[in-house]
Scaffold this motif. Structure first.
Motif, PDB file in Angstrom:
ATOM      1  N   LYS A 214       1.038  -0.993  -0.297  1.00  0.00           N
ATOM      2  CA  LYS A 214      -0.139  -0.308   0.348  1.00  0.00           C
ATOM      3  C   LYS A 214       0.843   1.101  -0.363  1.00  0.00           C
ATOM      4  CE  LYS A 214      -3.749   2.069   1.723  1.00  0.00           C
ATOM      5  NZ  LYS A 214      -5.141   2.362   3.472  1.00  0.00           N
ATOM      6  N   THR A 215       1.937   1.226   0.151  1.00  0.00           N
ATOM      7  CA  THR A 215       2.949   2.547   0.455  1.00  0.00           C
ATOM      8  C   THR A 215       4.310   2.227   0.776  1.00  0.00           C
ATOM      9  OG1 THR A 215       2.846   3.963   1.664  1.00  0.00           O
ATOM     10  CG2 THR A 215       2.775   2.297   3.401  1.00  0.00           C
ATOM     11  N   ALA A 216       4.901   3.558  -0.060  1.00  0.00           N
ATOM     12  CA  ALA A 216       6.588   2.344  -0.447  1.00  0.00           C
ATOM     13  C   ALA A 216       7.207   3.786  -0.710  1.00  0.00           C
ATOM     14  CB  ALA A 216       6.118   1.587  -1.796  1.00  0.00           C
ATOM     15  N   ASP A 217       8.692   3.273  -0.227  1.00  0.00           N
ATOM     16  CA  ASP A 217       9.629   4.609  -1.203  1.00  0.00           C
ATOM     17  C   ASP A 217      10.766   4.068  -1.498  1.00  0.00           C
ATOM     18  OD1 ASP A 217      10.036   6.888  -1.359  1.00  0.00           O
ATOM     19  OD2 ASP A 217      11.565   7.873   0.645  1.00  0.00           O
ATOM     20  N   ILE A 218      11.834   4.707  -2.082  1.00  0.00           N
ATOM     21  CA  ILE A 218      12.478   4.291  -2.779  1.00  0.00           C
ATOM     22  C   ILE A 218      14.151   5.645  -2.689  1.00  0.00           C
ATOM     23  CG2 ILE A 218      13.818   3.132  -4.859  1.00  0.00           C
ATOM     24  CD1 ILE A 218      10.770   2.882  -6.248  1.00  0.00           C
ATOM     25  N   CYS A 219      15.148   4.451  -2.415  1.00  0.00           N
ATOM     26  CA  CYS A 219      16.565   6.135  -2.235  1.00  0.00           C
ATOM     27  C   CYS A 219      17.246   5.295  -2.897  1.00  0.00           C
ATOM     28  CB  CYS A 219      16.246   5.827  -1.213  1.00  0.00           C
ATOM     29  SG  CYS A 219      17.408   5.224  -0.148  1.00  0.00           S
ATOM     30  N   TYR A 220      18.632   5.712  -2.597  1.00  0.00           N
ATOM     31  CA  TYR A 220      19.627   5.318  -3.590  1.00  0.00           C
ATOM     32  C   TYR A 220      20.656   4.996  -2.160  1.00  0.00           C
ATOM     33  CZ  TYR A 220      17.585   7.703  -7.419  1.00  0.00           C
ATOM     34  OH  TYR A 220      16.134   8.379  -8.680  1.00  0.00           O
ATOM     35  N   LEU A 228      14.101  -0.331  -1.108  1.00  0.00           N
ATOM     36  CA  LEU A 228      12.992   0.096  -0.822  1.00  0.00           C
ATOM     37  C   LEU A 228      12.632  -0.422   0.527  1.00  0.00           C
ATOM     38  CD1 LEU A 228      14.213  -0.964  -4.031  1.00  0.00           C
ATOM     39  CD2 LEU A 228      11.498  -1.287  -4.378  1.00  0.00           C
ATOM     40  N   ALA A 229      11.503   0.740   0.526  1.00  0.00           N
ATOM     41  CA  ALA A 229      10.400   0.349   2.036  1.00  0.00           C
ATOM     42  C   ALA A 229       9.159  -0.129   1.318  1.00  0.00           C
ATOM     43  CB  ALA A 229      11.143   1.327   3.209  1.00  0.00           C
ATOM     44  N   VAL A 230       9.045  -1.330   2.103  1.00  0.00           N
ATOM     45  CA  VAL A 230       7.696  -1.509   1.542  1.00  0.00           C
ATOM     46  C   VAL A 230       6.823  -1.832   2.800  1.00  0.00           C
ATOM     47  CG1 VAL A 230       7.907  -1.556  -0.786  1.00  0.00           C
ATOM     48  CG2 VAL A 230       7.698  -3.501   0.760  1.00  0.00           C
ATOM     49  N   ASN A 231       5.869  -1.660   2.977  1.00  0.00           N
ATOM     50  CA  ASN A 231       4.796  -1.729   3.733  1.00  0.00           C
ATOM     51  C   ASN A 231       2.864  -2.363   3.358  1.00  0.00           C
ATOM     52  OD1 ASN A 231       2.359  -0.864   6.277  1.00  0.00           O
ATOM     53  ND2 ASN A 231       4.284  -2.700   6.801  1.00  0.00           N
ATOM     54  N   ARG A 232       1.956  -3.016   3.661  1.00  0.00           N
ATOM     55  CA  ARG A 232       0.612  -3.494   3.482  1.00  0.00           C
ATOM     56  C   ARG A 232       0.274  -2.317   3.628  1.00  0.00           C
ATOM     57  NH1 ARG A 232       0.771 -10.325   3.446  1.00  0.00           N
ATOM     58  NH2 ARG A 232       3.018 -10.475   3.128  1.00  0.00           N
ATOM     59  N   GLN A 287       2.677   6.545   5.121  1.00  0.00           N
ATOM     60  CA  GLN A 287       4.053   6.825   4.647  1.00  0.00           C
ATOM     61  C   GLN A 287       4.807   6.188   5.229  1.00  0.00           C
ATOM     62  OE1 GLN A 287       3.937   9.026   2.108  1.00  0.00           O
ATOM     63  NE2 GLN A 287       1.831  10.360   2.045  1.00  0.00           N
ATOM     64  N   ILE A 288       6.036   5.884   3.974  1.00  0.00           N
ATOM     65  CA  ILE A 288       7.403   5.799   4.390  1.00  0.00           C
ATOM     66  C   ILE A 288       8.192   6.545   3.948  1.00  0.00           C
ATOM     67  CG2 ILE A 288       8.583   3.878   4.223  1.00  0.00           C
ATOM     68  CD1 ILE A 288       6.404   1.912   4.828  1.00  0.00           C
ATOM     69  N   LYS A 289       9.265   6.860   4.550  1.00  0.00           N
ATOM     70  CA  LYS A 289       9.827   7.904   4.279  1.00  0.00           C
ATOM     71  C   LYS A 289      11.267   6.885   4.349  1.00  0.00           C
ATOM     72  CE  LYS A 289       7.007  10.675   0.884  1.00  0.00           C
ATOM     73  NZ  LYS A 289       7.238  10.790  -0.293  1.00  0.00           N
TER      74      LYS A 289
END
Length: 811
Positions: A214-220, A228-232, A287-289
């Motif tokens: 449901k929510t995710a964020d991508i960094c380098y 990647l960090a994700v959650n349902r 949110q995940i950041k």
């Protein structure tokens, strides 16, 4: 956190019922700001036509300097789920809930004309997150030498690997996408100059088994991988982390994904509100950041239920754990080192969270500085420190939609909430969009040192960073106080003059553009801005003219004809014809057809010389501070060099000479201008009385065409009028605010081409206009010689001030 302005759609009768219907639909309104300070945002209705009721997802683009002028680039039948700019600010990736992926860029660098450069579809997938491939370039402030005056020591290139390498180690252009079903997609864009290269695309599952996200964020990561960090969406489920790598092999692309350490929100201290949210049936992870977009090891997680919200910061740390005595055969205790997610801090608030925005730029390498900005359902905005989540500043807005000729009872029931937000790349401006498709701009405190107001050293450092990286500095202009402008210009000038000559020459053009934009913010600085704009054009013409010269002998390659001309000019000769005897004629020979195509530029140089000389009587003694073109010896010598070139080229092609309307047909205007300028250079601060008398006679000897003033003929936020207004401003899409319009009393009503220096008429049917300074240029070129083509190609990407072009058409 000052509220600068609100931009909303125009009021129209009958919109209340329509808004009630739209308000019941799920909101998918997004906004984002590019490195070039372009705004992209999505809406759930057509802002340009509010008459008929028809739902559609629209995507608009606007410049931060004039956000009321919007340009629609997409009308989509499905909700927009993703808007993402690349690092250059040229590409905009748009994804929707049905898997459609489109990458846009401007057509011919015109802001109100966009084309699709890449298009593909992941059938039935909801595009959740995306990240463009990293180019491997990263510049940060050197903490050990942050007070050093030399740019190359103050700023350093940080070792950072590009995301995907091509042949020869070149960074590839593309993007990594993640869908709500856990599908990874890597897209390698074809080269823009290539007509045959195909789009390379690969897909892979994020985890061994596809899962709902449901929510995710991508960094380098610094080694070229993605994190990647994700959650349902359920706070009782873990926050899962993955390491993803993309590799190009031949004409294929390979994605590898590896699971990393995860953590549960329930591991946080029980005294926080997180425990209540986990137990609540309506609790969700909003949110995940990643706290930093490059080489991050910290996450901020936002979870909320109907009436409470909680933000937590988790950090990946190296810890030492004791070895159990069963496995320890030694008498002394043994420890082993491992990496674990550890809870750091939290922030709680009694309202539902609606959006989360983080600082994008990392000025200090691996040192977290900046803010987390959170909006809540009660329309409050909280700016928090990124590391501790302690409050810096907060504000609350009371938002009520206004519609004309409608009873209050109809629209008081409508609730408007903030739904999305984003920060500018330099972190000075916060952009917020609400459920009624209105935009809000707020000022943010300084990122490096928020305990003190905006300071001159901080602003100078930011401008120097923009100078070296090419990043746009407009958002800093919107937060400057009027009293800071002159000291900031002086400090920037002093700092720039300390740089080595090679460095000054390389960044000179960008440096002038920054100073011009600073002067334009002050009512007293308009003349300085105009003088610098004239000098910038003179500098460009001088560079273009000297590039046409070629050495006559191989042995003289170490000294160009331009250097020879400069040396002769510095000898102080006042007679232009005697000066020609010291120059090699072959080195200054140019084809007659080329010279004829440059006539309008030659005419502009002649007119500029006349305009400067007639100001000499009024410029003594000097009472003003700051830049004056008439007192710049470098500019005057550059103008003398151009007059010498024009004299030589006039012998080869008399038709290329500037045209002057003279009272005496035997008067040699070029020789007169060169002689007067040579006398002025000898003492620019106190010209002698005979020179002043000669300059006074000029207006009776020749007709003088006044140069066009570009700096005051514009309507923009970053202007001298903004400081005179009471904030916040109430603006409407498509309607220019008259109180932000510059008053140009000297404007003749004629539109002048700021690039070719031709008159385009009073109301030309179609022109290109700069979104920053308001300068105009024609669309179709008349002359097509190689020299004039090279001149016009200098301004294809942007105006000379750095602003993008916008097409203006009059019926």
């Amino acid at each position: 956190m000052d509220h600068i302005c609100t931009i909303s759609k125009s009021n129209s009768k009958g919109n209340v019922h329509k808004h009630n219907l739209l308000n019941r639909l799920p909101k998918a309104i997004l906004c984002t700001i590019s490195t070039t300070n372009l705004i992209a945002f999505s809406t759930d209705c057509n802002l340009e036509y509010m008459g008929a009721f028809s739902w559609s997802a629209e995507v608009y683009v606007a410049d931060l300097n004039s956000p009321w002028i919007i340009h629609k680039i997409l009308s989509n039948p499905f909700h927009i789920s993703l808007l993402q700019w690349d690092f250059t600010g040229e590409l905009l990736l748009v994804g929707d809930e049905r898997g459609n992926i489109k990458v846009y860029r401007t057509k011919d660098n015109v802001l109100n004309d966009w084309v699709i450069v890449v298009q593909t579809v992941l059938q039935g997938e909801n595009i959740l997150a995306a990240a463009f491939f990293h180019s491997g370039k990263k510049i940060c402030i050197n903490p050990e030498k942050k007070d050093c005056s030399i740019y190359t020591e103050k700023f350093q290139y940080v070792k950072f690997a590009c995301s995907v390498k091509q042949f020869g180690g070149r960074p590839a252009n593309g993007a990594l996408l993640l869908t709500s079903t856990g599908l990874l997609c890597a897209i390698l864009f074809p080269q823009l100059t290539s007509q045959t290269q195909q789009l390379i695309m690969a897909t892979e599952s994020l985890a061994p088994i596809r899962m709902f996200i449901k929510t995710a964020d991508i960094c380098y990561g610094k080694n070229g991988h993605f994190l990647l960090a994700v959650n349902r969406g359920n706070p009782s489920f873990p926050i899962q982390c993955f390491k993803v790598s993309v590799m190009k092999t031949g004409e294929k692309c390979i994605i590898t994904s590896k699971a990393l350490l995860s953590f549960f929100l329930s591991q946080s201290p029980k005294e926080s509100m997180m425990e209540q949210i986990i137990k609540d049936k309506c609790g969700t992870v909003n949110q995940i950041k990643w706290l930093m977009k490059e080489d991050a090891d910290s996450l901020v997680v936002a979870a909320s239920c109907e009436k409470i919200s909680c933000l937590q910061v988790w950090e990946l740390r190296e810890v030492s754990l004791p070895i159990h005595k069963v496995f320890n055969k030694q008498d002394t205790p043994q420890f082993f080192t491992t990496v674990l997610w550890q809870y750091q801090c939290h922030f709680q608030y009694n309202s539902k969270l609606t959006s989360l925005a983080l600082s994008k730029l990392c000025l200090l390498n691996n040192i977290s500085c900046g803010y987390v900005v959170v909006t809540f359902a009660d329309n409050s905005i909280h700016c928090l420190y990124r590391d501790t989540l302690k409050s810096v500043v907060n504000t609350t807005l009371s938002i009520t939609p206004r519609y004309t000729e409608e009873p209050n009872a109809k629209y008081q029931k409508i609730r408007v909430n903030f739904v999305n937000s984003d920060m500018s790349w330099l972190g000075n401006i916060l952009l917020v969009v609400d459920s009624d498709n209105s935009l809000y701009l707020f000022k943010l405190p300084p990122q490096i040192d928020s305990s003190t107001p905006l300071s001159i050293p901080y602003c100078t450092t930011i401008l120097e960073y923009c100078l070296l990286t090419g990043m746009d500095w407009l958002d800093l202009l919107l937060v400057l106080r009027p009293s800071m402008l002159d000291p900031l210009c002086d400090r920037l000038t002093e700092s720039f003059n300390r740089q080595p000559n090679a460095l000054q020459q390389y960044f000179y053009y960008q440096y002038l553009c920054i100073k011009i934009s600073l002067y334009r913010l002050s009512a007293q600085g308009q003349q300085k801005a105009n003088d610098l704009t004239l000098f910038l054009m003179l500098h460009n013409i001088s560079t273009a003219f000297k590039s046409l010269l070629r050495p006559s002998e191989i042995s003289s390659h170490d000294k160009s004809p331009g250097d020879s001309l400069s040396n002769v000019i510095n000898e102080g000769q006042c007679d232009v014809d005697k000066l020609l005897m010291h120059l090699e004629a072959k080195e200054f020979t140019v084809e007659p057809t080329t010279l004829q195509s440059l006539q309008q530029l030659i005419q502009w140089v002649g007119d500029l010389a006349l305009n400067l000389l007639i100001k000499v009587p009024d410029s003594r003694p000097s009472q003003t501070k700051g830049y004056e073109l008439i007192r710049d010896v470098k500019a005057l010598n550059m103008l003398r060099e151009m007059l010498v070139l024009i004299r030589i080229w006039g012998l080869l092609r008399p038709a290329c000479l500037p045209v002057f309307i003279k009272s005496d047909s035997n008067l040699d205007i070029l020789a007169l201008l060169f002689r007067l300028l040579s006398r002025l250079v000898q003492n620019v601060n106190e010209p002698d009385d005979s020179l002043i008398d000669d300059c006074c006679e000029l207006s009776s000897q020749v007709q003088i065409h006044h140069t066009q003033l570009y700096s005051s003929n514009r309507t923009a936020l970053a202007s001298s009028q903004l400081a005179q207004q009471i904030l916040p401003l109430q603006l409407e899409f498509g309607s220019e605010p008259e109180y932000l319009s510059g008053k140009d009393e000297s404007h003749s009503g004629q539109t002048v081409d700021s690039i070719r220096h031709l008159f385009l008429g009073k109301d030309p049917r179609s022109i290109k206009q700069c979104v920053r300074c308001g300068s105009s240029t024609g669309i179709v070129s008349v002359t097509r010689t190689a020299a004039i083509r090279a001149w016009e190609q200098r301004w294809l990407r942007s105006c000379q001030c750095g602003g993008l072009w916008r097409m203006q058409t009059h019926s």
